[in-house]
Scaffold this motif. Structure first.
Motif, PDB file in Angstrom:
ATOM      1  N   LEU A 127       0.842  -1.205   0.000  1.00 57.61           N
ATOM      2  CA  LEU A 127       0.000   0.000   0.000  1.00 57.61           C
ATOM      3  C   LEU A 127       0.875   1.252   0.000  1.00 57.61           C
ATOM      4  O   LEU A 127       0.654   2.186  -0.783  1.00 57.61           O
ATOM      5  N   MET A 128       1.904   1.269   0.843  1.00 56.25           N
ATOM      6  CA  MET A 128       2.758   2.470   0.939  1.00 56.25           C
ATOM      7  C   MET A 128       3.549   2.698  -0.344  1.00 56.25           C
ATOM      8  O   MET A 128       3.722   3.841  -0.770  1.00 56.25           O
ATOM      9  N   VAL A 129       4.001   1.614  -0.996  1.00 58.33           N
ATOM     10  CA  VAL A 129       4.708   1.778  -2.279  1.00 58.33           C
ATOM     11  C   VAL A 129       3.745   2.348  -3.320  1.00 58.33           C
ATOM     12  O   VAL A 129       4.091   3.260  -4.079  1.00 58.33           O
ATOM     13  N   GLY A 130       2.505   1.857  -3.285  1.00 59.12           N
ATOM     14  CA  GLY A 130       1.494   2.350  -4.235  1.00 59.12           C
ATOM     15  C   GLY A 130       1.242   3.835  -4.045  1.00 59.12           C
ATOM     16  O   GLY A 130       1.181   4.602  -5.017  1.00 59.12           O
TER      17      GLY A 130
ATOM     18  N   GLY B 176       2.459   7.165  -6.382  1.00 60.58           N
ATOM     19  CA  GLY B 176       1.349   7.938  -6.965  1.00 60.58           C
ATOM     20  C   GLY B 176       0.334   7.055  -7.678  1.00 60.58           C
ATOM     21  O   GLY B 176      -0.666   7.533  -8.195  1.00 60.58           O
ATOM     22  N   ARG B 177       0.588   5.745  -7.715  1.00 56.92           N
ATOM     23  CA  ARG B 177      -0.374   4.856  -8.394  1.00 56.92           C
ATOM     24  C   ARG B 177      -1.640   4.668  -7.565  1.00 56.92           C
ATOM     25  O   ARG B 177      -2.703   4.344  -8.086  1.00 56.92           O
ATOM     26  N   VAL B 178      -1.503   4.809  -6.237  1.00 54.05           N
ATOM     27  CA  VAL B 178      -2.666   4.640  -5.357  1.00 54.05           C
ATOM     28  C   VAL B 178      -3.025   5.996  -4.773  1.00 54.05           C
ATOM     29  O   VAL B 178      -2.159   6.686  -4.229  1.00 54.05           O
ATOM     30  N   GLU B 179      -4.267   6.390  -4.958  1.00 47.41           N
ATOM     31  CA  GLU B 179      -4.706   7.657  -4.344  1.00 47.41           C
ATOM     32  C   GLU B 179      -5.670   7.312  -3.235  1.00 47.41           C
ATOM     33  O   GLU B 179      -6.663   6.630  -3.450  1.00 47.41           O
ATOM     34  N   LEU B 180      -5.326   7.768  -2.030  1.00 45.70           N
ATOM     35  CA  LEU B 180      -6.135   7.379  -0.871  1.00 45.70           C
ATOM     36  C   LEU B 180      -7.113   8.478  -0.502  1.00 45.70           C
ATOM     37  O   LEU B 180      -6.758   9.647  -0.486  1.00 45.70           O
ATOM     38  N   GLN B 181      -8.343   8.084  -0.245  1.00 49.30           N
ATOM     39  CA  GLN B 181      -9.297   9.033   0.330  1.00 49.30           C
ATOM     40  C   GLN B 181      -8.902   9.232   1.772  1.00 49.30           C
ATOM     41  O   GLN B 181      -8.512   8.289   2.442  1.00 49.30           O
TER      42      GLN B 181
ATOM     43  N   LEU C 228      -4.997   5.868   5.981  1.00 51.73           N
ATOM     44  CA  LEU C 228      -5.404   4.458   5.976  1.00 51.73           C
ATOM     45  C   LEU C 228      -4.287   3.569   6.503  1.00 51.73           C
ATOM     46  O   LEU C 228      -4.521   2.621   7.265  1.00 51.73           O
ATOM     47  N   GLU C 229      -3.039   3.885   6.146  1.00 50.72           N
ATOM     48  CA  GLU C 229      -1.916   3.056   6.589  1.00 50.72           C
ATOM     49  C   GLU C 229      -1.871   2.980   8.113  1.00 50.72           C
ATOM     50  O   GLU C 229      -1.667   1.912   8.694  1.00 50.72           O
TER      51      GLU C 229
ATOM     52  N   THR D 273       3.327   8.737   6.538  1.00 50.50           N
ATOM     53  CA  THR D 273       2.039   9.439   6.688  1.00 50.50           C
ATOM     54  C   THR D 273       2.174  10.788   7.390  1.00 50.50           C
ATOM     55  O   THR D 273       1.202  11.525   7.459  1.00 50.50           O
ATOM     56  N   THR D 274       3.362  11.086   7.908  1.00 50.19           N
ATOM     57  CA  THR D 274       3.534  12.398   8.555  1.00 50.19           C
ATOM     58  C   THR D 274       3.641  13.468   7.466  1.00 50.19           C
ATOM     59  O   THR D 274       4.123  13.204   6.379  1.00 50.19           O
ATOM     60  N   ASN D 275       3.157  14.665   7.766  1.00 51.27           N
ATOM     61  CA  ASN D 275       3.187  15.769   6.786  1.00 51.27           C
ATOM     62  C   ASN D 275       2.329  15.505   5.574  1.00 51.27           C
ATOM     63  O   ASN D 275       2.492  16.150   4.551  1.00 51.27           O
ATOM     64  N   ARG D 276       1.439  14.456   5.631  1.00 52.25           N
ATOM     65  CA  ARG D 276       0.571  14.301   4.452  1.00 52.25           C
ATOM     66  C   ARG D 276      -0.655  15.168   4.695  1.00 52.25           C
ATOM     67  O   ARG D 276      -1.723  14.701   5.036  1.00 52.25           O
ATOM     68  N   GLY D 277      -0.453  16.539   4.461  1.00 51.57           N
ATOM     69  CA  GLY D 277      -1.538  17.499   4.748  1.00 51.57           C
ATOM     70  C   GLY D 277      -2.775  17.115   3.974  1.00 51.57           C
ATOM     71  O   GLY D 277      -3.814  16.777   4.519  1.00 51.57           O
ATOM     72  N   ASP D 278      -2.648  17.065   2.706  1.00 48.64           N
ATOM     73  CA  ASP D 278      -3.827  16.699   1.885  1.00 48.64           C
ATOM     74  C   ASP D 278      -3.592  15.325   1.261  1.00 48.64           C
ATOM     75  O   ASP D 278      -2.464  14.877   1.161  1.00 48.64           O
ATOM     76  N   PRO D 279      -4.656  14.666   0.893  1.00 43.80           N
ATOM     77  CA  PRO D 279      -4.535  13.270   0.441  1.00 43.80           C
ATOM     78  C   PRO D 279      -3.497  13.092  -0.671  1.00 43.80           C
ATOM     79  O   PRO D 279      -2.884  12.047  -0.764  1.00 43.80           O
ATOM     80  N   TRP D 280      -3.264  14.095  -1.461  1.00 45.96           N
ATOM     81  CA  TRP D 280      -2.323  13.902  -2.568  1.00 45.96           C
ATOM     82  C   TRP D 280      -1.044  14.702  -2.349  1.00 45.96           C
ATOM     83  O   TRP D 280      -0.310  14.996  -3.272  1.00 45.96           O
TER      84      TRP D 280
END
Ligand code: HEM
Length: 153
Positions: A24-27, A31-36, A45-46, A104-111
């Motif tokens: 999941l984290m590699v995805g 950028g291949r996986v976009e998480l809501q 999610l992680e 997952t730290t500093n992931r302000g917005d989903p993308w």
């Protein structure tokens, strides 16, 4: 018998989460996986999978295994070898937790962009997933084949 069933169910969930999270984290990093964004206060999610699934499953697998051990009073060499490998899996679980925190730290917005472009996270995820897969296979082989392991005196 039911404790053994609980042990096997929990370890299957634990192993599945240990293999799913790096993928999941590699995805996400590639950028291949976009998480809501999850609505739980855990955020990513992680983190949700690590804190609400992998870790509780690990604890149930270890506690139920210990109960089976106490009931069975099995102190054969193969079980000592198995528990040594399980210590390795617990170390990997901890490292995975640190990677989830980093990813997952500093992931302000989903993308949001990963501060370091996600590359180090990807390399470490691939390496950790490989080590975990090898350890899981070695543990399963040891507990199912029960090889004659002579405990070191
Ligand atoms: C501290 C952690 C653990 C302890 C104390 C423990 C202990 C045990 C014990 C005493 C048994 C019964 C063995 C027998 O007499 O046949 C058992 C069964 C089993 N354990 Fe664990 N275990 C632990 C973690 C794990 C992990 C992490 C895995 C897999 C990745 C695992 C896989 C299994 C399997 C597949 C069985 C069933 C073996 C059979 O059907 O013969 N265990 N465990």
């Amino acid at each position: 018998m039911w404790i053994l069933v609980l042990h096997i169910s929990a370890l299957l969930l634990w192993c599945a989460a240990l293999l799913y999270l790096p993928v999941l984290m590699v995805g996400v990093a590639s950028g291949r996986v976009e998480l809501q964004r999850t609505h739980s206060k855990v955020g990513a999610l992680e983190r949700l999978v690590f804190t609400h699934l992998a870790t509780p499953a690990a604890l149930v697998a270890i506690i139920s295994g210990t109960v089976v051990f106490v009931f069975n009073r099995t102190i054969d060499g193969w079980l000592m070898a198995k528990l040594t490998l399980v210590v390795g899996l617990v170390v990997c679980h901890t490292l995975l937790g640190l990677l989830v925190l980093r990813a997952t730290t500093n992931r302000g917005d989903p993308w949001g962009e990963h501060p370091d472009g996600g590359r180090p996270v990807t390399m470490r995820c691939v390496l950790l997933a490989a080590v975990q897969a090898l350890l899981i296979m070695a543990i399963l082989w040891t507990v199912l084949a029960k090889p004659d392991v002579v405990p070191v005196p």
